[in-house]
Design a protein around this motif. Structure first.
Motif, PDB file in Angstrom:
ATOM      1  N   VAL A 211       0.849  -1.188   0.000  1.00  0.00           N
ATOM      2  CA  VAL A 211       0.000   0.000   0.000  1.00  0.00           C
ATOM      3  C   VAL A 211       0.887   1.240   0.000  1.00  0.00           C
ATOM      4  CG1 VAL A 211      -1.945  -1.080   1.195  1.00  0.00           C
ATOM      5  CG2 VAL A 211      -0.170   0.010   2.513  1.00  0.00           C
ATOM      6  N   SER A 212       0.336   2.340  -0.447  1.00  0.00           N
ATOM      7  CA  SER A 212       1.064   3.608  -0.396  1.00  0.00           C
ATOM      8  C   SER A 212       0.077   4.725  -0.112  1.00  0.00           C
ATOM      9  CB  SER A 212       1.792   3.865  -1.722  1.00  0.00           C
ATOM     10  OG  SER A 212       0.861   4.078  -2.760  1.00  0.00           O
ATOM     11  N   ARG A 213       0.618   5.863   0.258  1.00  0.00           N
ATOM     12  CA  ARG A 213      -0.216   7.044   0.468  1.00  0.00           C
ATOM     13  C   ARG A 213       0.136   8.027  -0.629  1.00  0.00           C
ATOM     14  NH1 ARG A 213      -2.798   8.347   5.097  1.00  0.00           N
ATOM     15  NH2 ARG A 213      -1.979  10.448   5.090  1.00  0.00           N
ATOM     16  N   GLU A 214      -0.874   8.445  -1.372  1.00  0.00           N
ATOM     17  CA  GLU A 214      -0.653   9.365  -2.479  1.00  0.00           C
ATOM     18  C   GLU A 214      -1.456  10.641  -2.271  1.00  0.00           C
ATOM     19  OE1 GLU A 214      -1.463   7.424  -6.180  1.00  0.00           O
ATOM     20  OE2 GLU A 214       0.003   5.846  -5.809  1.00  0.00           O
ATOM     21  N   LEU A 215      -0.877  11.736  -2.709  1.00  0.00           N
ATOM     22  CA  LEU A 215      -1.526  13.039  -2.601  1.00  0.00           C
ATOM     23  C   LEU A 215      -2.477  13.221  -3.780  1.00  0.00           C
ATOM     24  CD1 LEU A 215      -1.553  15.576  -0.844  1.00  0.00           C
ATOM     25  CD2 LEU A 215       0.241  16.507  -2.301  1.00  0.00           C
ATOM     26  N   TRP A 216      -3.747  13.460  -3.511  1.00  0.00           N
ATOM     27  CA  TRP A 216      -4.779  13.623  -4.528  1.00  0.00           C
ATOM     28  C   TRP A 216      -5.427  14.984  -4.366  1.00  0.00           C
ATOM     29  CZ3 TRP A 216      -7.036   9.810  -7.928  1.00  0.00           C
ATOM     30  CH2 TRP A 216      -6.306   8.627  -7.977  1.00  0.00           C
ATOM     31  N   GLY A 217      -6.050  15.466  -5.433  1.00  0.00           N
ATOM     32  CA  GLY A 217      -6.752  16.737  -5.401  1.00  0.00           C
ATOM     33  C   GLY A 217      -5.898  17.855  -5.961  1.00  0.00           C
ATOM     34  N   HIS A 218      -6.408  19.047  -5.838  1.00  0.00           N
ATOM     35  CA  HIS A 218      -5.722  20.206  -6.396  1.00  0.00           C
ATOM     36  C   HIS A 218      -5.772  21.372  -5.402  1.00  0.00           C
ATOM     37  CE1 HIS A 218      -4.123  22.864  -9.439  1.00  0.00           C
ATOM     38  NE2 HIS A 218      -5.144  23.698  -9.254  1.00  0.00           N
ATOM     39  N   TYR A 219      -4.640  21.938  -5.157  1.00  0.00           N
ATOM     40  CA  TYR A 219      -4.476  23.127  -4.327  1.00  0.00           C
ATOM     41  C   TYR A 219      -5.110  22.971  -2.944  1.00  0.00           C
ATOM     42  CZ  TYR A 219      -3.810  28.058  -3.276  1.00  0.00           C
ATOM     43  OH  TYR A 219      -3.448  29.242  -2.697  1.00  0.00           O
ATOM     44  N   THR A 220      -6.200  23.678  -2.659  1.00  0.00           N
ATOM     45  CA  THR A 220      -6.768  23.640  -1.306  1.00  0.00           C
ATOM     46  C   THR A 220      -7.532  22.350  -1.033  1.00  0.00           C
ATOM     47  OG1 THR A 220      -8.758  24.801  -2.053  1.00  0.00           O
ATOM     48  CG2 THR A 220      -6.972  26.146  -1.156  1.00  0.00           C
TER      49      THR A 220
END
Length: 62
Positions: free
Chosen positions: A34-43
């Motif tokens: 498993v990994s943790r990934e950053l999703w989304g945009h800006y705020t």
């Protein structure tokens, strides 16, 4: 009726081990990736846990 079932990592490993046990003579260590990934945009950025797969040590039946 819908229900939600939450499985622990050990329960998932046991399910995989039982399934692979039907095809192989010996099932060894199972490692969940498993990994943790950053999703989304800006705020709206947030981290999500992503299931990448499982590594399983097995021995073929002779």
């Amino acid at each position: 009726m819908k229900m939600q079932v939450v499985l622990s990592p050990e329960e998932v490993k046991q399910i995989i081990k039982t399934h692979l046990g039907k095809k192989f003579s010996n099932v060894g260590e199972i490692t969940l990736e498993v990994s943790r990934e950053l999703w989304g945009h800006y705020t709206n950025e947030h981290y999500e846990t992503i299931f990448k797969g499982a590594k399983c040590e097995v021995e073929a039946a002779e």
